[in-house]
Design an enzyme around this catalytic site. Structure first.
Site, PDB file in Angstrom:
ATOM      1  N   THR A 170      11.902   9.608 -11.461  1.00 14.88           N
ATOM      2  CA  THR A 170      12.873  10.676 -12.213  1.00 14.88           C
ATOM      3  C   THR A 170      14.277   9.919 -12.106  1.00 14.88           C
ATOM      4  OG1 THR A 170      13.762  11.879 -10.094  1.00 14.88           O
ATOM      5  CG2 THR A 170      11.756  12.617 -11.411  1.00 14.88           C
ATOM      6  N   LYS A 203      17.102  21.193   1.433  1.00 15.05           N
ATOM      7  CA  LYS A 203      15.615  21.524   0.821  1.00 15.05           C
ATOM      8  C   LYS A 203      14.949  22.311   2.230  1.00 15.05           C
ATOM      9  CE  LYS A 203      15.855  19.383  -3.225  1.00 15.05           C
ATOM     10  NZ  LYS A 203      15.779  20.158  -4.383  1.00 15.05           N
ATOM     11  N   ILE A 233      10.886  16.237 -13.490  1.00 15.77           N
ATOM     12  CA  ILE A 233       9.931  17.352 -13.238  1.00 15.77           C
ATOM     13  C   ILE A 233      10.072  18.481 -14.095  1.00 15.77           C
ATOM     14  CG2 ILE A 233       8.882  18.562 -11.433  1.00 15.77           C
ATOM     15  CD1 ILE A 233       9.481  16.497  -9.283  1.00 15.77           C
ATOM     16  N   ASP A 278      26.394  25.515 -15.955  1.00 20.01           N
ATOM     17  CA  ASP A 278      26.344  25.057 -14.360  1.00 20.01           C
ATOM     18  C   ASP A 278      25.780  26.224 -13.738  1.00 20.01           C
ATOM     19  OD1 ASP A 278      26.845  24.433 -11.944  1.00 20.01           O
ATOM     20  OD2 ASP A 278      28.783  23.688 -12.253  1.00 20.01           O
ATOM     21  N   VAL A 310       9.176  10.478  -6.819  1.00 19.38           N
ATOM     22  CA  VAL A 310       9.022  10.463  -8.175  1.00 19.38           C
ATOM     23  C   VAL A 310       9.955   9.995  -9.021  1.00 19.38           C
ATOM     24  CG1 VAL A 310       8.196  12.298  -9.871  1.00 19.38           C
ATOM     25  CG2 VAL A 310       8.198  13.096  -7.527  1.00 19.38           C
ATOM     26  N   TYR A 353      21.094  16.367   2.492  1.00 20.44           N
ATOM     27  CA  TYR A 353      19.821  16.386   1.343  1.00 20.44           C
ATOM     28  C   TYR A 353      18.626  17.203   2.000  1.00 20.44           C
ATOM     29  CZ  TYR A 353      16.425  15.968  -2.508  1.00 20.44           C
ATOM     30  OH  TYR A 353      15.601  15.972  -3.280  1.00 20.44           O
ATOM     31  N   SER A 355      11.542  19.299  -0.950  1.00 23.80           N
ATOM     32  CA  SER A 355      11.274  17.425  -0.775  1.00 23.80           C
ATOM     33  C   SER A 355      10.459  17.526   0.484  1.00 23.80           C
ATOM     34  CB  SER A 355      12.533  17.103  -0.713  1.00 23.80           C
ATOM     35  OG  SER A 355      12.487  15.636  -0.426  1.00 23.80           O
TER      36      SER A 355
END
Length: 251
Positions: free
Chosen positions: A189, A158, A13, A54, A187, A154, A138
């Site tokens: 990716t 988000k 993205i 980083d 997506v 995760y 997300s």
């Protein structure tokens, strides 16, 4: 269009948005971990620059912002895309999630976003400028899927991005600083490689994202992202926009 857009990340993205922004006249600055990838993406955009490092490190974040200012003189918009899956470190259902999985997932997704937001907001406040921030969340933060995507760290990372973004939007609106969130579903990716190689998952996604008929393309998300980063959305802040092909409303 002469606005300066700082994007974190150099693939998926982030890549699609950087390329679209360049075509629409933005000056684009790319910050990410993969130096050669950042360099190669920058080479494809006429007015652009890059900084490799980083972004979990505050000094790297400050260096990225400083390099962008040195290159272009200002920053008008920030798109925080950098993030990662925690599966390799033990993310999963909460009763199975390892402490390492939790820590590394939050660090990969929430920390760079916080640090980049902090740097950009400090710059805008000190210079008396407004700006636009778009943070990457997300659909899993608010529309869970227990069978195939039970990665609870995760989702938490988000969700943290959404909560922070809305709090920021309320706080900084008087300063002309807008903060919105984009929340894609699956997506095509590098991070979705597992799903792309699994026929059962692909069939599930085809049904779960009926408007897309499968995985979204990065360019599909980039179109909405650029709208939220541009003056075209100048009256919007504190919004969470799901670009999900129907995910959040299907069974």
């Amino acid at each position: 269009m002469d606005d300066v857009l700082l994007i974190t990340g150099s693939s998926g993205i982030a890549e699609a948005t950087a390329l679209l922004a360049g075509r629409e006249g933005f000056r684009v600055f790319i910050a990410g971990l993969d130096g050669p990838q950042c360099r190669d993406l920058s080479a494809r955009i006429e007015r652009s620059g890059y900084f490799a490092g980083d972004l979990r490190d505050p000094s790297v974040v400050d260096g990225a912002l400083s390099s962008c200012l040195k290159e272009f003189g200002r920053v008008d918009a920030l798109f925080n895309v950098v993030g990662a899956s925690g599966r390799p470190f033990g993310d999963g259902p909460v009763h199975e999630c390892s402490v390492e999985g939790w820590d590394k997932t939050l660090e990969a997704n929430a920390k760079p976003t916080f640090l980049m937001c902090r740097a950009a907001v400090r710059y805008w406040l000190e210079s008396g400028r407004g700006g636009a921030i778009l943070n990457m969340a997300s659909v899993l933060a608010f529309s869970p899927e227990p069978r195939h995507f039970s990665t609870h760290a995760y989702a938490a990372s988000k969700g943290a991005v959404i909560s922070m973004s809305r709090a920021m939007a309320a706080h900084y609106a008087p300063n002309g600083i807008r903060v919105n969130v984009i929340a894609p579903s699956l997506v095509k990716t590098p991070m979705s490689a597992r799903a792309q190689s699994d026929p059962e998952l692909l069939e599930f996604i085809r049904r779960k994202q009926p408007l897309s008929g499968g995985l979204l393309e990065p360019a599909d998300v980039a179109e909405t992202a650029l709208f939220l980063l541009s003056e075209r959305s100048r009256h919007l802040t504190g919004q969470v926009v799901a670009v999900d092909g129907g995910w959040s409303i299907t069974g």
